[in-house]
Motif scaffolding. Structure first.
Motif, PDB file in Angstrom:
ATOM      1  N   SER A 230      49.112  41.417  32.866  1.00  0.00           N
ATOM      2  CA  SER A 230      47.677  41.594  33.053  1.00  0.00           C
ATOM      3  C   SER A 230      47.077  42.107  31.753  1.00  0.00           C
ATOM      4  CB  SER A 230      47.410  42.593  34.181  1.00  0.00           C
ATOM      5  OG  SER A 230      47.806  43.891  33.786  1.00  0.00           O
ATOM      6  N   TYR A 231      45.734  42.182  31.708  1.00  0.00           N
ATOM      7  CA  TYR A 231      45.080  42.583  30.456  1.00  0.00           C
ATOM      8  C   TYR A 231      45.475  43.996  30.059  1.00  0.00           C
ATOM      9  CZ  TYR A 231      41.493  42.720  26.865  1.00  0.00           C
ATOM     10  OH  TYR A 231      40.856  42.799  25.663  1.00  0.00           O
ATOM     11  N   PHE A 232      45.554  44.874  31.038  1.00  0.00           N
ATOM     12  CA  PHE A 232      45.876  46.262  30.700  1.00  0.00           C
ATOM     13  C   PHE A 232      47.364  46.423  30.415  1.00  0.00           C
ATOM     14  CE2 PHE A 232      41.891  46.332  32.929  1.00  0.00           C
ATOM     15  CZ  PHE A 232      41.143  47.176  32.129  1.00  0.00           C
ATOM     16  N   GLN A 572      42.841  42.421  38.686  1.00  0.00           N
ATOM     17  CA  GLN A 572      42.715  41.069  38.148  1.00  0.00           C
ATOM     18  C   GLN A 572      41.535  41.025  37.190  1.00  0.00           C
ATOM     19  OE1 GLN A 572      42.503  38.244  41.355  1.00  0.00           O
ATOM     20  NE2 GLN A 572      44.555  38.714  42.098  1.00  0.00           N
ATOM     21  N   ALA A 573      41.762  41.565  36.002  1.00  0.00           N
ATOM     22  CA  ALA A 573      40.668  41.696  35.039  1.00  0.00           C
ATOM     23  C   ALA A 573      40.082  40.338  34.669  1.00  0.00           C
ATOM     24  CB  ALA A 573      41.172  42.412  33.783  1.00  0.00           C
ATOM     25  N   ALA A 574      40.920  39.298  34.630  1.00  0.00           N
ATOM     26  CA  ALA A 574      40.423  37.982  34.214  1.00  0.00           C
ATOM     27  C   ALA A 574      39.421  37.413  35.200  1.00  0.00           C
ATOM     28  CB  ALA A 574      41.597  37.015  34.050  1.00  0.00           C
ATOM     29  N   GLN A 575      39.476  37.827  36.460  1.00  0.00           N
ATOM     30  CA  GLN A 575      38.560  37.309  37.478  1.00  0.00           C
ATOM     31  C   GLN A 575      37.315  38.161  37.645  1.00  0.00           C
ATOM     32  OE1 GLN A 575      38.866  34.418  39.213  1.00  0.00           O
ATOM     33  NE2 GLN A 575      40.601  34.023  37.866  1.00  0.00           N
ATOM     34  N   GLY A 631      36.807  50.551  37.085  1.00  0.00           N
ATOM     35  CA  GLY A 631      38.177  50.099  37.334  1.00  0.00           C
ATOM     36  C   GLY A 631      38.613  49.052  36.333  1.00  0.00           C
ATOM     37  N   GLY A 632      37.720  48.085  36.042  1.00  0.00           N
ATOM     38  CA  GLY A 632      37.970  47.108  34.999  1.00  0.00           C
ATOM     39  C   GLY A 632      39.118  46.160  35.254  1.00  0.00           C
ATOM     40  N   GLY A 633      39.677  46.143  36.470  1.00  0.00           N
ATOM     41  CA  GLY A 633      40.823  45.285  36.733  1.00  0.00           C
ATOM     42  C   GLY A 633      42.140  45.905  36.314  1.00  0.00           C
TER      43      GLY A 633
END
Length: 1389
Positions: A230-232, A572-575, A631-633
């Protein structure tokens, strides 16, 4: 072409005779022939011949490896090593050129492939030269083996490049080419590692440089995911790897100074690994940044990974080739055995991975043909692998040529099966779809990619510098270059971290969406202000129904986005960017539709409701966006997850509120389109694809479906009744049907997914769909009947629809029963037992009242045996029920039905036995019925536990709950048997009743201490009221312990049971009230448990006193009772804490007084607004005096209304001041005194409001010409009188110098002045009217006498009417005087 004709012909023959194996075989051969012909045609294309030439060159060069012994080396080790490194780098570069040329022209591919074959030949010579330097034969053979692997990987690379150049758009072709290039690099690295072990530092540097060259390609194609991070996770990976890289770079520099070559090599390897990790994380982060842009389209994961299949295919082919390699002779037994075992391990590993991939693909695909093919392919691979393993075992035991030949034969089916599976997996239907990155997304990716490329370039220079420096550490310019490259790497990593953090997905979209929704909130506030001032312009370009449908669909879409946004914000930061942008896009049409609906409504309250609920929804969405942004995903940002969940719940509630209002408004107008759409949408979702991973089991969803189905059936029955008696209530009922069906469809989808077999799931979906159609017809008929309530034909249709819904509900229940017959029987049995418990509660009420009388002369002995026999039968049913949980559904159903039947029989015979005891002994009757009630409750819990444990494994937690419930059941049945035996024994029945009560209270305490929230909540006042029963029961228990009489003990047992049960129930209900905070809830639950425990100790001590009645034991009763009293005090304090400052007692006279005062003020203000709208009636041209009078009337009436409004508000303030000063308690200590004062205040406020209302009516009638001035005068005087009473009521307890009383007195004076002004104006008008009434006197004598007589007669009649009116007024005042509070009477006296 001939082959194609033959292929079509054979295909036709195969279709004609599908079962003919020979025709199928011929078809396969013809198809293979056509495939070879196509390949030959393709090979004739430009550039293809060059690739084929390069392949042949590689093949010819590889024959050098087949010689039995290598020629001796003619060069030194350093020269050979240098040549090998150089040719390896050239070959690696040529491989990259082939990859790039495959995307270019045919001439470029021809040049690249020719150059690749030349570099391969040189590399092969250098490798053979290096192999000649190896001292051990085993090492030499391994070098030759690696050279063979490189030869095979190179051929694969050229074949992949050739395939891509022919068809650049072929699915997975790029992935296969990249995989082949990586295989070449990895094979070269393996050879270099093996061949250059004598130079560790150089080897690691060269390996690292090649790895960095390989990972650079990740940055060339940022529209495909690099990993599953994930992004994080990418941010964390960058941080960790940057730290590792910094440490390893420092180690490289230090080891160069000290000359520690081994440590230097380790540091280089660590740095290479960290750089690769950094590149992978950066590539994945750039991909996520790109796809998170709202204008980008995310990629689609394929059914299978063709690269995985291709790698497995290559590995299996290599392993099989090593197994059957004819060059290894039987004399090399030890090496051959090692090779056999190694190859067998590789085959087993990759075939297992392929079979697992096929299993997953078959479970994911909805294509039945593909599902069968994957399963069949997996079977073929597994079977051929098993056959090969058998031959390998034989070869391992006896390394003979015969066994090797068998092994060679066994590898052919495996290689063919794997090859066919790889070809099938390369089908474009199963391929992944790459993401489409927008221009904005690509621009956002660029800072990350630039920083990563800079890092890789600087790291490459750094490693090259370190490689030369470790050999010659005394070169100052090289040290200076190393330091410069280190700084560049550090700066690049800092820039990379900054770029990744600044480009976090979804943050920019969240800010945009927040601004958008803030704008919408301002728009809705402007509309609300316009509605308040009655200036909201109506929309004439669209109908109300269309606006309602638009609003409904928009709110529904917003509701559907709540869960996806919650999921995206949590992990799910991408969504996140996509979802919040969608959400914000719905709010502009939402505001337009909501304002349009409000503008068309005539009722002001409805207007404000719509606008307020829309604003609430927008504000909750705003809160959701803030929480999502925070939260930012990030799945590890746990501190934000609670806020996200809370915001999501608030948003759901806002959506539910506005949907309920819409449905109600639609049904009231006969427009049920919104409800019909909701039902239809719920039906549509039933047939959608695979639902999200279910959290519960089929039994859970089955239970919920039964509940909602029965609720729909009950509502349908009620609609049948209301259609005749009260059609206006049908709207709310139709809305309830809609809500229940939506929940039923949701649970039905999950139940169908978890049902086994699949046919049951299909049947459940079908039945729920049919019920949905019935609900739609029912809702439509309800709407039609509301439009025409008297239409008998529509009523008949609605009744028919309701009956149809009831029938379809039964069909849904039967489908559920087919799914899990046993658990459905458990649900039915639990419902029956619940009814039995309610019936026993009613019987206990009759017994307690002494009205449970025997109908004949039977004694309890006549029923004892029957009770004991039935109880033992119930024990057997309990055993069957427990064992049925682990058995089949049929046995479970039979056990549940039998237990329900037996408990019914048991309660019947126990009730007969209790009746035979007679109403003279009601306490014993209650003890007996309580005992069987405990058994019924235990059975209900056991049935519920059995339902949850059905089909579970022995170590499942639900099985432990089942065993616990079974123990409680046996305990309660045993207690019933003891109670039955002790009923006729007067010496022990009290003791037995007390033991039973203690056990029952302990069980109830266990239920109380569970974390399950109650279904409903109650008020703290009710909780406090229930604690009084504990005090009474405690006193009774102490008295029973002192008297030791069995009658007292029985009475104590019954009273204790009820008091504790009521307290525990209300304690938990009050503690779980939504307004109660967590600390107060914990306190209340803790003291509730402590109170119960203390009371149990008290009862146990009473039991001890009964068994050993000593004076010391009896003295201890007071100690135990004090402990109970202390916990009751704590409970009451906890209840007071629950109330807070906003809770009030609705029965409190002071609260009633305040409510009435505020209500009176509202009534007066409404009357004043009514007066504001009044205007004098239009009349013909008359004298100015009349117009002045009417204006005076209106002005005076308005003044009175305004003054009385201020007066009542001042009275309310005065009353609050009294409460604050303690002169009147919020819970009065002297309820009679304060209540009497409050009643005086209430009646006075009501009189002021009523008198003002009458005044306004009289003024209105007077202005309109429908009433006399006398009525107006009377109304004004009544206002003054009621005002005086209100002042008196407030003065009774107030301090005369208080601010509130001064305001109150001023307000009262204002009312009096306004009333006097109105009276004077009306009297003046009446006097002037009297002056204007001229009497015409008749001139004739007879006529004059008659005129005098008539005047006297009228005067006498008026005097008599006046006297009667005075008497009537006196009687009215006397009657009212009786109901006045004492303060008002004394003041009047």
């Amino acid at each position: 072409m001939e082959g194609s004709v033959m292929l079509i012909y054979e295909a036709k023959q195969a279709l004609v005779s599908p079962g003919d194996a020979e025709s199928q075989q011929r078809l396969a051969q013809v198809a293979k022939s056509v495939s070879h012909s196509l390949n030959d045609c393709v090979n004739c294309l430009p550039g293809q011949k060059d690739v084929d030439m390069a392949l042949r060159c590689i093949g010819e060069a590889s024959k050098k490896l087949l010689v039995e012994s290598l020629p001796p080396s003619t060069k030194s080790f350093q020269v050979a090593q240098s040549e090998l490194n150089q040719t390896a780098a050239d070959l690696n570069q040529s491989a990259g050129d082939v990859v790039h040329a495959s995307r270019g022209t045919s001439s470029q591919l021809a040049d690249a492939s020719g150059k690749f074959s030349e570099d391969f030949d040189e590399f092969l010579d250098a490798g053979i030269e290096m192999a000649g330097h190896t001292q051990r034969k085993d090492d030499q053979i391994q070098v030759i083996g690696n050279l063979k692997n490189i030869s095979m990987a190179s051929s694969k690379l050229l074949l992949a490049a050739k395939s891509l150049s022919v068809d650049p758009g072929a699915a997975n072709a790029k992935n296969l080419l990249a995989a082949a290039a990586r295989a070449v690099t990895e094979s070269i690295n393996q050879l270099i590692t093996l061949a250059t072990q004598q130079a560790p530092g150089q080897k690691e540097c060269d390996n690292a440089l090649r790895e960095l060259e390989a990972v650079k390609g990740m940055l060339d194609n940022p529209n495909e995911p690099v990993s599953d991070l994930s992004y994080f996770d990418c941010i964390e990976s960058v941080m960790e790897n940057s730290k590792v890289l910094g440490e390893s770079m420092a180690g490289i520099s230090q080891n160069c100074k000290t000359g520690d070559v081994l440590s230097f090599g380790d540091c280089v390897a660590v740095a290479s690994k960290a750089l690769c990790g950094l590149t992978e994380a950066a590539g994945q982060a750039s991909y996520l940044v790109g796809v998170s842009d709202p204008n980008s389209q995310a990629g689609h994961q394929g059914l299978v990974d063709p690269v995985q299949f291709a790698r497995a295919n290559q590995a299996i082919q290599t392993a099989c080739q090593n197994l059957v390699d004819p060059d290894s002779s039987p004399s090399q037994v030890s090496w051959d055995i090692t090779q056999v075992l190694s190859s067998a391990t590789i085959v087993a590993k990759h075939t297992s991975a392929l079979c697992n991939a096929c299993r997953l693909a078959s479970s994911k695909t909805a294509n039945p043909t593909a599902k069968r093919h994957f399963v069949q392919s997996a079977k073929e691979v597994a079977n051929s692998t098993a056959t090969l393993v058998k031959t390998i075992k034989a070869l391992d035991g006896d390394f003979s040529e015969e066994n090797r030949s068998k092994c060679r034969v066994a590898t052919a089916p495996l290689i063919e099966a794997v090859e066919n599976l790889t070809v099938f997996a390369s089908n474009p239907e199963f391929a992944s779809i790459p993401a489409k990155i927008s221009r904005e997304g690509s621009a956002a990716q660029e800072p990350i990619l630039l920083s990563t490329r800079s890092m890789l370039e600087s790291s490459t220079h750094l490693l090259k510098t370190a490689r030369s420096l470790v050999i010659n550490p005394k070169d100052p310019p090289t040290w200076s270059a190393l330091a410069g490259y280190s700084r560049t790497v550090s700066d690049s990593i800092k820039g990379l971290i900054t770029a990744i953090r600044d480009k976090a997905p979804g943050q920019r979209e969240c800010d945009y969406s927040i601004d958008n929704i803030n704008t919408c909130i301002r728009d809705i506030e402007q509309a609300s202000l316009a509605a308040v001032s009655q200036n909201l312009a109506s929309r004439d370009d669209i109908s109300l129904e269309a606006l309602q449908e638009q609003l409904t669909s928009t709110v529904q879409e917003i509701g559907y986005l709540i869960d996806p946004i919650t999921t995206a914000a949590r992990g799910q930061a991408a969504q996140l960017g996509h979802k919040v942008t969608q959400l914000a896009g719905y709010f502009e049409p939402l505001i337009v539709a909501s304002v349009g609906v409000a503008s068309k409504l005539q009722d002001h309250q409805q207007q404000m409701t719509f606008l307020d609920q829309t604003k609430t929804l927008a504000e909750s969405a705003l809160q959701m966006l803030y929480a999502a942004k925070e939260g930012g995903g990030n799945p590890k940002a746990f501190h934000t997850h609670d806020a996200i969940a809370e915001a999501a719940q608030l948003m759901r509630e806002a959506v539910e509120d506005i949907m309920a209002t819409l449905n109600e408004a639609a049904s009231e107008g006969g427009m049920v389109g919104g409800m019909v759409d909701s039902i239809a949408e719920a039906m549509g979702r039933l047939n959608e694809g695979t639902p999200p991973e279910p959290e519960g089991s089929f039994v859970d969803y089955q239970t919920s479906m039964v509940k909602y189905s029965k609720a729909i059936a009950l509502t349908a029955q009620e609609m049948m009744t209301k259609s005749v008696t009260c059609p206006e209530d049908l709207g709310a009922l139709a809305s309830q049907v809609t809500s229940d069906y939506s929940q039923l469809a949701l649970q039905g989808r999950l139940a169908a997914y978890t049902a086994e077999p699949e046919e049951i799931g299909f049947q459940i979906r079908t039945r729920v769909q049919e019920l949905g159609h019935g609900c739609i017809f029912l809702v439509q008929k309800a709407g039609a009947l509301q439009v025409t309530p008297s239409d008998s034909y529509t009523k008949r249709e609605l009744i028919d629809c309701a009956r149809s819904v009831t029938e379809k509900v039964s069909m849904v229940l039967s489908a559920l029963q087919a799914g899990n017959k046993g658990t459905q029987a458990c649900i039915t049995a639990a419902s029956a037992v619940s009814g039995i418990i309610a019936d026993l509660d009613t019987t206990i009420m009759f017994a307690s009242a002494g009205t449970l009388n025997a109908e004949n002369d039977e004694s309890f002995a006549d029923h004892r045996e029957n009770i004991l026999k039935t109880a033992k039968a119930l024990v057997e049913d309990t055993k069957m029920l427990v064992s049925g949980a682990a058995s089949g559904q049929d046995k479970l159903a039979q056990a549940a039905q039998s237990s329900a039947k037996t408990i019914t029989q048991l309660t019947d015979v126990v009730k007969l036995g209790a009746t035979s005891i007679g109403s003279d002994d009601p306490e014993t009757q209650v003890v007996l019925i309580n005992a069987v009630k405990d058994v019924a409750k235990a059975l209900a819990d056991l049935i519920g536990a059995t339902k949850c444990a059905a089909g579970k494994t022995a170590d499942d937690p639900s099985m432990y709950q089942l065993k616990s419930a079974a123990k409680v059941m046996v305990t309660n049945v045993t207690s019933l048997l003891k109670t039955v035996k002790a009923v006729e024994d007067e010496a022990t029945r009290g003791t037995r009743a007390l033991e039973s009560t203690i056990e029952c209270i302990k069980q109830e305490l266990m239920v109380f201490q569970t974390k399950d929230a109650p279904e409903k909540s109650t008020t703290p006042e009710e909780f406090i009221r229930m604690t009084k029963g504990i005090t009474t029961a405690t006193a009774k228990a102490v008295a029973a312990g002192n008297s030791a009489r069995q009658e007292d003990v029985i009475s104590t047992a019954n009273l204790s049971r009820k008091a504790i049960f009521d307290m525990l129930t209300t304690c938990k209900q009050a503690a779980y009230h939504p307004e109660v905070n967590e600390d107060v809830r914990s306190r209340a639950l803790l003291y509730g448990a402590e109170c119960t425990t203390g009371y149990i100790n008290l009862l146990e001590h009473v039991l001890l006193v009964l068994q050993r009645p000593t004076a010391e034991q009896k003295q201890q009763l007071a100690v135990y009772s004090k402990r109970v009293a202390g916990t009751v005090t704590e409970l009451i304090q906890a209840a007071e804490a629950m109330k807070g400052t906003e809770w009030v007692d609705p029965e409190d006279p002071t609260v009633i007084a305040e409510t009435e005062l505020l209500g009176a003020a509202a009534s007066i203000e409404a009357a004043a607004k009514k007066l504001e709208q009044l205007k004098p009636r239009a009349k013909p041209k008359q004298a100015d005096e009349t117009l002045d009078f009417e204006e005076q009337i209106l002005e005076a009436a308005k003044s009175i209304a305004a003054a009385t409004s201020a007066l009542v508000k001042s009275a309310s303030a005065a009353q609050r001041e009294l409460v604050a000063q303690g002169k009147v308690g919020s819970i009065p200590a002297n309820a009679v005194d304060d209540g009497q004062w409050s009643q005086g205040l209430i009646s006075a406020a009501r009189m002021v409001a009523a008198a003002t209302s009458n005044l306004c009516e009289a003024a209105n009638a007077s202005v309109q010409g429908h009433a006399s001035e006398e009525k107006l005068i009377s109304s004004a005087k009544q206002v003054a009188a009621s005002t005086a009473q209100l002042l008196v009521a407030c003065k009774v307890k107030a301090a005369q110098d208080s601010e509130a009383m001064r305001r109150l007195q001023a307000a009262g004076n204002a009312v009096k002045r306004a009333s006097d002004n109105l009276v004077r104006a009306a009297q003046k008008a009446a006097f002037e009217k009297a002056d204007d009434d001229r009497v015409v006197v008749k001139t004739k004598f007879v006529g004059g006498i008659a005129q005098i007589i008539a005047a006297q007669e009228e005067m006498l009649r008026k005097e008599r009417e006046l006297e009667e009116a005075r008497k009537k007024l006196a009687q009215i005042r006397q009657q009212q005087y009786k109901f006045l509070p004492s303060e008002l009477r004394e003041d009047n006296n």
